[in-house]
Design a protein around this motif. Structure first.
Motif, PDB file in Angstrom:
ATOM      1  N   TRP A   1     -11.742   0.589 -10.855  1.00 31.96           N
ATOM      2  CA  TRP A   1     -11.157   1.921 -11.017  1.00 31.96           C
ATOM      3  C   TRP A   1     -10.277   2.001 -12.260  1.00 31.96           C
ATOM      4  CZ3 TRP A   1      -5.911   2.953 -11.121  1.00 31.96           C
ATOM      5  CH2 TRP A   1      -5.064   1.896 -10.786  1.00 31.96           C
TER       6      TRP A   1
ATOM      7  N   ASN B   1     -13.383  -8.343   2.940  1.00 37.85           N
ATOM      8  CA  ASN B   1     -12.897  -8.050   1.593  1.00 37.85           C
ATOM      9  C   ASN B   1     -13.660  -6.829   1.087  1.00 37.85           C
ATOM     10  OD1 ASN B   1     -15.399  -8.961   0.771  1.00 37.85           O
ATOM     11  ND2 ASN B   1     -14.638 -10.618  -0.517  1.00 37.85           N
ATOM     12  N   PRO B   2     -13.341  -6.296  -0.085  1.00 39.73           N
ATOM     13  CA  PRO B   2     -14.016  -5.073  -0.542  1.00 39.73           C
ATOM     14  C   PRO B   2     -15.528  -5.179  -0.648  1.00 39.73           C
ATOM     15  CG  PRO B   2     -12.032  -5.450  -1.825  1.00 39.73           C
ATOM     16  CD  PRO B   2     -12.221  -6.656  -0.963  1.00 39.73           C
TER      17      PRO B   2
ATOM     18  N   CYS C   1     -14.151  -6.477  -8.771  1.00 41.00           N
ATOM     19  CA  CYS C   1     -14.422  -5.092  -8.410  1.00 41.00           C
ATOM     20  C   CYS C   1     -13.174  -4.320  -8.023  1.00 41.00           C
ATOM     21  CB  CYS C   1     -15.441  -5.051  -7.265  1.00 41.00           C
ATOM     22  SG  CYS C   1     -14.855  -5.824  -5.735  1.00 41.00           S
ATOM     23  N   GLU C   2     -12.089  -4.981  -7.678  1.00 39.06           N
ATOM     24  CA  GLU C   2     -10.865  -4.273  -7.320  1.00 39.06           C
ATOM     25  C   GLU C   2     -10.238  -3.566  -8.521  1.00 39.06           C
ATOM     26  OE1 GLU C   2      -8.800  -6.416  -3.578  1.00 39.06           O
ATOM     27  OE2 GLU C   2      -8.731  -7.592  -5.413  1.00 39.06           O
ATOM     28  N   LEU C   3     -10.552  -4.001  -9.734  1.00 38.39           N
ATOM     29  CA  LEU C   3     -10.005  -3.372 -10.938  1.00 38.39           C
ATOM     30  C   LEU C   3     -11.020  -2.455 -11.619  1.00 38.39           C
ATOM     31  CD1 LEU C   3      -7.989  -6.305 -12.569  1.00 38.39           C
ATOM     32  CD2 LEU C   3      -7.146  -4.432 -11.161  1.00 38.39           C
TER      33      LEU C   3
ATOM     34  N   CYS D   1     -17.623  -8.501  -7.120  1.00 40.03           N
ATOM     35  CA  CYS D   1     -16.966  -9.239  -6.040  1.00 40.03           C
ATOM     36  C   CYS D   1     -18.021 -10.010  -5.252  1.00 40.03           C
ATOM     37  CB  CYS D   1     -16.210  -8.299  -5.111  1.00 40.03           C
ATOM     38  SG  CYS D   1     -14.749  -7.523  -5.850  1.00 40.03           S
TER      39      CYS D   1
ATOM     40  N   ALA E   1      -4.545  -2.576  -6.859  1.00 40.54           N
ATOM     41  CA  ALA E   1      -5.384  -1.745  -5.996  1.00 40.54           C
ATOM     42  C   ALA E   1      -5.074  -0.278  -6.261  1.00 40.54           C
ATOM     43  CB  ALA E   1      -5.141  -2.096  -4.532  1.00 40.54           C
ATOM     44  N   PRO E   2      -6.066   0.603  -6.166  1.00 36.68           N
ATOM     45  CA  PRO E   2      -5.802   2.027  -6.428  1.00 36.68           C
ATOM     46  C   PRO E   2      -4.925   2.676  -5.382  1.00 36.68           C
ATOM     47  CG  PRO E   2      -8.036   1.712  -5.616  1.00 36.68           C
ATOM     48  CD  PRO E   2      -7.473   0.348  -5.850  1.00 36.68           C
ATOM     49  N   ASP E   3      -4.819   2.051  -4.219  1.00 35.33           N
ATOM     50  CA  ASP E   3      -4.054   2.675  -3.143  1.00 35.33           C
ATOM     51  C   ASP E   3      -2.582   2.902  -3.480  1.00 35.33           C
ATOM     52  OD1 ASP E   3      -2.382   1.872  -0.340  1.00 35.33           O
ATOM     53  OD2 ASP E   3      -3.867   3.482  -0.190  1.00 35.33           O
TER      54      ASP E   3
ATOM     55  N   PRO F   1       0.829  -1.212   0.000  1.00 31.20           N
ATOM     56  CA  PRO F   1       0.000   0.000   0.000  1.00 31.20           C
ATOM     57  C   PRO F   1       0.866   1.267   0.000  1.00 31.20           C
ATOM     58  CG  PRO F   1      -0.780  -1.580   1.638  1.00 31.20           C
ATOM     59  CD  PRO F   1       0.535  -2.077   1.153  1.00 31.20           C
TER      60      PRO F   1
ATOM     61  N   THR G   1      -3.983  -8.361  -9.360  1.00 30.23           N
ATOM     62  CA  THR G   1      -4.839  -7.206  -9.114  1.00 30.23           C
ATOM     63  C   THR G   1      -3.971  -5.980  -8.911  1.00 30.23           C
ATOM     64  OG1 THR G   1      -6.631  -6.335  -7.743  1.00 30.23           O
ATOM     65  CG2 THR G   1      -4.913  -7.583  -6.635  1.00 30.23           C
TER      66      THR G   1
END
Length: 633
Positions: free
Chosen positions: A241, A352-353, A237-239, A275, A208-210, A186, A206
């Motif tokens: 963004w 999870n998200p 859903c993690e991708l 997700c 993550a946008p973080d 992160p 994956t």
């Protein structure tokens, strides 16, 4: 004076340039070109005033401090495509003006903290095409503020010094492609405000946008050019963004889930990037352990993406790794040595998200029997306590618990069956506890048995050893240290059988095999004898019939006087025939079968209607025969 001065200048210039290299003076800067010269090491007589030194495409294997000593004016150093496997500590220590260092195409496996010390103004570092598997955390510390271009592509890196890379505010280009990186920490690029190009073609499932949340200056509004093609992307859903970025010209594809595998990333609708919330599949519901034993709480959860597991203790605090507890990523919590304070409810949390799920686990810590069970010091029973408690219990309490007498039966060398009666219902029994030790090992062993059972099979005992065993009933206690919750039911003493020697078993095995072979041989011999007897008997029945002998033959007439029988002289008995024969049919000289000859004789007799005489003779071995005469009217 002019000719000697010219010769001196020429001599000094020739000494400054190594023999296999080419030296050029361009606008007060000296360039030493030694590429493709077959060099095995850095030439020692390189001019220390050199500004550009090119040593590419040679066979240099190692670098050390003497190679570039006092070359404070060197700006560009090219060591590409050599065979460098080791860089000594502070090999570039004097290169304070160095701006560009090319070490690509070599055989470097590791960079230590001191390998790149020295060039404080370095701007371009190229390390691609090596075999790097590890870079020390402090390897880039001397040029963190000045580095603008870092190329670590085509190596074997699973981890990079993220802390050092994240502290490079002037970094513009970062190439990490074609490594073995499968996760990003992160905030890895949070401080890289000048980063404009990033290549992450690795094993990332994956993004993550973080890691890409970074502050930007007003002076650098250029967007980040991100290259991530070739990664096994898990399109959930993690991708989402990343999918919302308009980049229809790229050819990234999804590797999973199965419904999206093989489809182009930018053509998948946003609604399909979904997700699944966590679901606790199985977990420990209730666990009872003895005080001091290890407790393992398990919790398994499903979801997309894979949930992150956490544990909350009875005190509503997050349980982390410590000297007594250890939480594993798969959801297992292990308590090394349990105490009374560890009892209570534990909560397993899966997140999870898409959401979270929880499950509760109840841990009960059972206090060990203390001084009330025969121990005089009031502590935990030691190896010698059980023998004393066995004797005292047999004498003092044996008459009170006669119905629950403990017996050990079916004792073998390594096992024994412990059985006990139900006993009188004085107190509710939660569970039974068996304690035992042996003369070979004084360690006290505990076994927990459910309250519904009244027998237990002890295994893995020591052959030929004496054992003392006691049975206790555990009742629900009002407090964690209540000593009255343990009640002694009875004790027993037994001895295991000695181990069977291997030679006896082997002897029995050999004798059994020998007896089997002997009996089989007798049966086969009897069968052969019976078969031979049958064959001999059959041959004797076919060939051993005695020849037909007719004596005292008389002639019958039609009313006339009977003829006087003729006397025959006595004959000696014929020799024993070697081949027997039956009736002789006429003048044939051979012997035929009995059935054939008898049939021929009766045929001739039937044809003699007037009583013709049939001469039937049987010739023996010696040629003698007897005649049969019959008159038929």
């Amino acid at each position: 004076m002019a000719p000697p001065l010219l010769l001196l200048l020429l001599a000094s210039g020739a000494a400054a340039c190594p023999l296999p290299c080419v030296c050029q003076n361009l606008s007060e800067s000296l360039s030493t070109l030694c590429a493709h010269r077959g060099l095995l090491f850095v030439p020692p007589n390189v001019d220390r005033r050199t500004v550009e030194l090119r040593l590419a495409d040679n066979f240099i294997q190692a670098l050390g401090p003497p190679d570039f000593r006092n070359m404070t004016g060197l700006v560009d150093l090219t060591l590409s495509r050599n065979a460098i496997t080791r860089i000594g500590a502070r090999a570039f220590g004097d290169l304070e003006s160095l701006r560009s260092l090319h070490l690509d195409g070599n055989r470097l496996v590791e960079l230590s903290a001191g390998s790149l010390r020295g060039p404080a103004n370095l701007q371009h570092l190229i390390l691609s095409g090596n075999q790097l598997g590890r870079i020390a955390p402090g390897a880039f510390d001397d040029f963190l503020e000045s580095l603008e271009d870092l190329d670590l592509s085509y190596n074997n890196l699973r981890q990079v010094p993220w802390a050092g890379i994240g502290a490079m505010p002037a970094l513009h280009t970062l190439n990490l492609d074609h490594n073995l990186i499968d996760a990003l920490p992160p905030g890895a690029f949070a401080q890289l405000g000048q980063l404009s190009r990033l290549d992450l073609t690795n094993r990332l499932a994956t993004l993550a946008p973080d890691p890409f949340s970074r502050g930007r200056d007003a002076e650098s509004p250029a967007p980040l050019v991100l290259s991530f093609s070739g990664n096994p992307l898990h399109c959930n859903c993690e991708l989402l963004w990343l999918r919302r970025l308009a980049r229809p010209d790229d050819l990234e594809t999804c590797a999973s889930p199965p419904g999206l595998a093989g489809r182009y990333f930018w053509t998948v609708p946003e609604g399909e990037f979904s997700c699944e919330p966590p679901l606790i599949a199985r977990h420990t519901q209730r666990l009872w352990v003895l005080e001091g034993q290890r407790a393992t709480l398990r919790c398994r959860a499903l979801g997309d993406p894979a949930p992150t597991m956490h544990w909350v203790g009875p005190d509503d605090r997050l349980v982390g790794n410590s000297s007594r507890a250890r939480a594993f990523p798969n959801g297992t919590l292990e308590l090394g040595v349990t105490g009374a304070g560890d009892a209570g409810g534990y909560t397993c949390i899966a997140t999870n998200p898409a959401g979270e799920a929880t499950a509760r686990v109840e841990l009960r810590v059972l206090a060990l029997p203390h001084g009330g069970n025969g121990s005089t010091d009031g502590g935990r029973p030691g190896p010698s306590d059980i023998a004393a408690s066995a004797r005292t219990a047999a004498e003092g309490e044996g008459t009170q618990e006669t119905e629950a007498a403990v017996q050990v039966t079916e004792v073998t060398a390594t096992s024994g069956l412990v059985s006990w009666g139900p006993g009188r219902p004085a107190e509710p029994v939660w569970m039974f506890q068996i304690q035992y030790n042996s003369s070979e090992d004084e360690t006290l062993i505990y076994r927990i048995v459910p309250a519904s059972s009244h027998q237990f099979l002890l295994k893995h005992l020591v052959p030929g050893a004496d054992y003392d065993l006691c049975l206790l009933a555990l009742s629900p206690a009002t407090g964690p240290s209540d000593l009255t919750a343990t009640r002694l039911l009875g004790c027993a003493h037994f001895s295991t059988l000695p181990a069977t020697p291997l030679c006896h078993a082997l002897q029995a095995h050999v004798l059994g095999g020998t007896l089997t072979v002997a009996v089989g041989g007798v049966l086969v011999a009897a069968l052969l004898v019976f078969t031979v007897a049958l064959l001999v008997r059959g041959r004797g029945a076919g060939n051993g019939r005695l020849p037909l002998k007719l004596s005292h033959v008389q002639s019958q007439t039609n009313g006339g006087p009977s003829p006087t029988p003729k006397s025959h002289p006595p004959r000696s008995p014929p020799p024993r025939p070697q081949r027997s024969c039956s009736l002789d049919l006429g003048d044939t000289g051979g012997c035929y079968g009995y059935a054939r000859r008898l049939g021929g004789a009766w045929a001739r007799r039937s044809h003699s209607v007037h009583g013709g005489l049939l001469g039937v003779g049987c010739r023996g071995v010696g040629g003698s025969a007897e005649r049969l005469e019959e008159s038929v009217v």
